[in-house]
Each structure stands twice: as structure tokens, then as C-alpha cells.
Design an enzyme around this catalytic site. Sequence first.
Site, PDB file in Angstrom:
ATOM      1  N   SER A   8       0.860  -1.190   0.000  1.00 12.92           N
ATOM      2  CA  SER A   8       0.000   0.000   0.000  1.00 12.92           C
ATOM      3  C   SER A   8       0.892   1.234   0.000  1.00 12.92           C
ATOM      4  CB  SER A   8      -0.860  -0.001   1.279  1.00 12.92           C
ATOM      5  OG  SER A   8      -1.445   1.272   1.506  1.00 12.92           O
ATOM      6  N   TYR A  41      -2.756  -1.364  10.498  1.00 12.76           N
ATOM      7  CA  TYR A  41      -2.689  -1.508   9.034  1.00 12.76           C
ATOM      8  C   TYR A  41      -1.362  -0.962   8.492  1.00 12.76           C
ATOM      9  CZ  TYR A  41      -4.219  -1.211   4.142  1.00 12.76           C
ATOM     10  OH  TYR A  41      -4.328  -1.349   2.780  1.00 12.76           O
TER      11      TYR A  41
HETATM   12  C1  BGC Z   1      -6.289   1.422   2.059  1.00  8.71           C
HETATM   13  C2  BGC Z   1      -7.444   2.273   1.589  1.00  8.71           C
HETATM   14  C3  BGC Z   1      -6.992   3.700   1.350  1.00  8.71           C
HETATM   15  C4  BGC Z   1      -5.734   3.770   0.519  1.00  8.71           C
HETATM   16  C5  BGC Z   1      -5.186   5.177   0.401  1.00  8.71           C
HETATM   17  C6  BGC Z   1      -5.148   1.580   1.091  1.00  8.71           C
HETATM   18  O1  BGC Z   1      -4.073   0.778   1.432  1.00  8.71           O
HETATM   19  O2  BGC Z   1      -6.703   0.072   2.181  1.00  8.71           O
HETATM   20  O3  BGC Z   1      -8.482   2.230   2.552  1.00  8.71           O
HETATM   21  O4  BGC Z   1      -8.026   4.415   0.701  1.00  8.71           O
HETATM   22  O5  BGC Z   1      -4.748   2.933   1.062  1.00  8.71           O
HETATM   23  O6  BGC Z   1      -5.126   5.845   1.628  1.00  8.71           O
END
Ligand code: BGC
Length: 267
Positions: free
Chosen positions: A152, A165
Amino acid sequence: MKLQNQIAIITGASSGIGKAVAKSMASEGATVVINYPFENSKADAQAVLDEVLQAGGKGIIFQCDVSAEADVQNMFASVIQQFGTVDILVNNAGIQSDSPFEEMTLNKWNAVIGVNLTGQFLCAREAIKEFLRRGVDESKSLSAGKIICMSSVHQIIPWAGHANYASSKGGINMLMQTLAQEFSPKKIRVNSICPGAIQTPINKSAWSTPKALNSLLELIPYKRIGQPEDIGKAAVWLASDNSDYVCGTSLFVDGGMTLYPGFTENG
Ligand code: BGC
């Protein structure tokens, strides 16, 4: 057909990014194993498979909680028994369970780390064992196997209220780079995709009203929300021989989110 005759396990493929990756890979000739976590997502996984089959592709669905060691071992053993090997692992399964940090329960922490990080460890370990056993089969690919870790933008952008996360994604980066360093000499390619805001169920609150979408777009220089297919195309490239010299890289597919647009007229 860039992935002809290759077997691809895509974790968390019953919805969102995983679903798009499964469809993209199947359209390039891969046989896709559409992994889903629990009985309540079986119908969604089956719907993805139906789309794949209707488009002339090949695949199966497979239930497995990626955070459970025995489940993961069973999934790989079953797939190898049925198809002979595994060529591609897309470590995609991921969850969010957000909370102000001072209220974050250990359960919430463990649940996210368990799926997002431990799940990637468990699946990568089984994939690498199989890649090492088989070695390179040049009739299919120049490398012995490919792992794509779905990370991410939050492997580098801190994210208040999402400590579990963001920590899982930071961990994925170091797991990916370490595996790439360890196994590139064995012709195993390990890379990450770092999606920005992609329009999927996981971030529905960020795009489902015009107000939310407008404030999200302030974070995206390219001024559109990402689509799951944007990630599907990147995953096909990273799994194909077109990226044969790409090892240990994070490919940001984020419309420029990591360009810190807040600094355009500030700082
Ligand atoms: C998350 C999303 C978020 C995006 C940008 C992703 O890794 O799961 O919820 O919108 O990152 O912030």
C-alpha cells in the site's frame, strides 16, 4: 498470452483488488486459484470464477484463512497435487480494522497483522518451497517463480487511526525486500505493488459520497480514484517475463498520492 500455462494463487480474490488481479491473470492464460477466507465469501468467489470461465479462462475457488498455518499448507498441497506446481503467488489478502490508537484492542492489532503480514509470510514460505523444488521451466517463464506482495502507499505514508494496518504494510516492504535478496539468486522474483486509493469495498467511506470523494481527490494529483483493473494490469506485468529484471521493487500505482500534493502550494 503473457502467463500461458502458469498456475497463479491469488489470495483474497473474492472481491476488490484480488478479484481484478484474478481476472487479469486469467485473461493472460494463467489458471487462477481464487482464494477466499470464509464460507460467507464463497458465493462471491464463485461469481469471480464464473466471470473467468465465461471469458474463456481457467480456474478454481479455494477456501483458506491465510493467517492459519495449516490452512495455507493445505491450500498449497492441494493446488500442487491438482495442477502439478504453482508459478505465481499474489499475496493480496488484506483487511483494515481501524481504531484510535489508545483504544486499539490487542484483538484488532492481531487480526490485521495476522492476515496482512503473517498471511503473506505463510503463503510466501509455501510458494518458495515449491519454486525451489521445481526450478526454472523455460517453457513457461524465465524465472522459477514470482511473488507479488500487495502492499500500500501506507508502507511509507503514516496513517493516523490505522496503526495496525500501516505497520503491517511497512512490514510487508521489509519482508518483500528480504525475500528478494535471499531468493533472487535462485531465479525467484519477489516484488510489491503499492496501490493508492482504489475503488473497492475496503475504502467505501472514502468515495461513496461526493463530499468524501472530493476530499479524497485532494490527495491524488492525477485526479481520479484508482480502479481495481489498474492494479490487475500492474500485477500481470510483474508476473510476466516483461519484468524479468525487476527484483525487490515496490511499484506504486497511486495516481501520484505519494508525491505529497499537500506541498504543491505549501511548505
Ligand atoms: C487502504 C485504503 C486507502 C488507501 C489510500 C489503502 O491501502 O486500504 O483504505 O483508501 O490505502 O489511503
